[in-house]
Design a protein around this motif. Structure first.
Motif, short mmCIF file in Angstrom:
data_model
loop_
_atom_site.label_atom_id
_atom_site.label_comp_id
_atom_site.label_asym_id
_atom_site.label_seq_id
_atom_site.Cartn_x
_atom_site.Cartn_y
_atom_site.Cartn_z
N UNK A 271 1.81 -13.46 -41.10
CA UNK A 271 2.00 -12.18 -40.67
C UNK A 271 3.19 -11.50 -40.16
N UNK A 272 3.59 -10.36 -40.23
CA UNK A 272 4.87 -9.63 -39.83
C UNK A 272 4.38 -8.62 -38.96
N UNK A 273 4.94 -8.60 -37.74
CA UNK A 273 4.72 -7.45 -36.65
C UNK A 273 5.71 -6.41 -36.85
N UNK A 274 5.16 -5.37 -37.04
CA UNK A 274 6.26 -4.18 -37.24
C UNK A 274 6.09 -3.50 -35.98
N UNK A 275 7.40 -3.21 -35.46
CA UNK A 275 7.67 -2.25 -34.42
C UNK A 275 7.73 -0.86 -34.58
N UNK A 276 6.98 -0.21 -34.11
CA UNK A 276 6.90 1.41 -34.80
C UNK A 276 6.68 2.46 -33.47
N UNK A 277 7.04 3.63 -33.83
CA UNK A 277 6.73 4.55 -32.71
C UNK A 277 5.46 4.30 -31.80
N UNK A 278 4.37 4.15 -32.62
CA UNK A 278 3.23 4.23 -31.80
C UNK A 278 2.62 2.52 -31.45
N UNK A 279 3.63 1.87 -31.52
CA UNK A 279 3.30 0.39 -31.02
C UNK A 279 3.54 -0.68 -32.01
N UNK B 21 3.57 7.18 -26.25
CA UNK B 21 2.78 7.28 -24.96
C UNK B 21 3.46 6.49 -23.78
N UNK B 22 4.58 5.94 -24.15
CA UNK B 22 5.53 5.58 -22.79
C UNK B 22 5.36 4.12 -22.60
N UNK B 23 4.49 3.45 -23.62
CA UNK B 23 4.12 2.07 -23.12
C UNK B 23 5.39 1.38 -23.64
N UNK B 24 5.84 0.40 -22.96
CA UNK B 24 7.28 -0.16 -23.14
C UNK B 24 7.18 -1.65 -23.78
N UNK B 25 7.61 -2.05 -24.90
CA UNK B 25 7.83 -3.22 -25.62
C UNK B 25 9.13 -3.60 -25.68
N UNK B 26 9.07 -5.22 -25.54
CA UNK B 26 10.24 -5.88 -25.62
C UNK B 26 10.69 -6.33 -27.10
N UNK B 27 11.93 -6.60 -27.36
CA UNK B 27 12.25 -6.99 -28.57
C UNK B 27 11.14 -8.23 -29.12
N UNK B 28 10.72 -8.93 -28.26
CA UNK B 28 9.86 -10.15 -28.86
C UNK B 28 8.50 -9.76 -29.21
N UNK B 29 8.18 -8.37 -29.17
CA UNK B 29 7.04 -8.11 -29.49
C UNK B 29 6.73 -7.51 -30.87
N UNK B 30 7.92 -7.58 -31.66
CA UNK B 30 8.04 -7.34 -33.05
C UNK B 30 8.89 -8.19 -33.84
N UNK B 31 8.57 -8.27 -35.20
CA UNK B 31 9.73 -9.09 -36.08
C UNK B 31 10.60 -8.44 -36.77
N UNK B 32 10.24 -7.11 -37.05
CA UNK B 32 11.30 -5.97 -37.46
C UNK B 32 10.85 -4.66 -37.05
N UNK B 33 11.92 -4.07 -36.88
CA UNK B 33 11.79 -2.46 -36.19
C UNK B 33 11.77 -1.49 -37.50
N UNK B 34 10.86 -0.85 -37.54
CA UNK B 34 10.57 0.05 -38.84
C UNK B 34 10.40 1.54 -38.17
N UNK B 35 11.22 2.47 -38.85
CA UNK B 35 10.94 3.93 -38.71
C UNK B 35 10.77 4.55 -40.24
N UNK B 36 9.93 5.21 -40.32
CA UNK B 36 9.53 5.76 -41.75
C UNK B 36 9.50 7.21 -41.85
#
Length: 177
Positions: free
Chosen positions: A146-154, A91-106
């Motif tokens: 806890x682990x924050x997963x960066x994904x396409x929806x947030x 939906x266009x919301x920007x996230x910095x690299x610090x918003x997640x602990x790992x980036x995931x696409x499934x």
């Protein structure tokens, strides 16, 4: 795995909540923060992912051979993982690299997910808690809460507790919130 058309590629195969095979984004020439649209419209990447999934299915004992694995599109899911990356949600919301602990696409059922399936997300948390997995190697502070997963929806927050005994690693519990 040795995958024809792809070559020898490092993967981590984990079955916790849902059978998943994880591959580093860089191994496929990706950054990790690609959108589902970008992934599904890259024929080279999609064919490589489907070939990796089929060979992992055989290696995990899910399918007897690659032909049977290609016919069974749902298992295992494929996780494209990378260290935390900046991204914009669908939906266009920007996230910095610090918003997640790992980036995931499934990828599941041969489709890039717009979010993350919860069972696969729990598998990411378990994999991050097990030393020597690819997820553990790219995650920020793996296995430490806890682990924050960066994904396409947030962002989706998950956690897992694992234990090791003489037979291997086991997930004791997992959660998402």
């Amino acid at each position: 795995l040795d995958v024809p058309g792809v070559g020898r590629i490092d993967v981590s195969m984990v079955d916790a909540g849902n059978a998943c095979v994880f591959v580093r984004a860089e191994s496929l020439g990706l950054k990790g923060n690609e959108t589902p649209h970008q992934i599904e419209h890259d024929a080279r990447v999609m064919e490589a992912l489907l070939a990796i999934r089929a060979h992992a299915s055989v290696a995990m004992g899910i399918a007897a051979d690659v032909a049977q694995a290609r016919a069974k599109m749902t298992t295992p899911s494929i996780g494209i993982i990378s260290s935390p990356q900046a991204w914009s949600s669908l939906d266009g919301e920007p996230f910095g690299a610090d918003a997640a602990d790992v980036t995931v696409r499934m990828i599941s059922s041969n489709q890039p997910h717009r979010a993350l399936p919860l069972t696969a997300s729990l598998c990411v948390a378990v994999a991050a808690s097990v030393p020597d997995t690819l997820v553990h190697s790219v995650a920020r502070f793996p296995g430490k809460g806890p682990l924050r997963l960066g994904m396409p929806s947030g962002v989706l927050t998950v956690s897992a507790e694992v234990r090791r005994d003489r037979d291997g690693w086991y997930a004791q519990c997992g959660s998402f919130y």
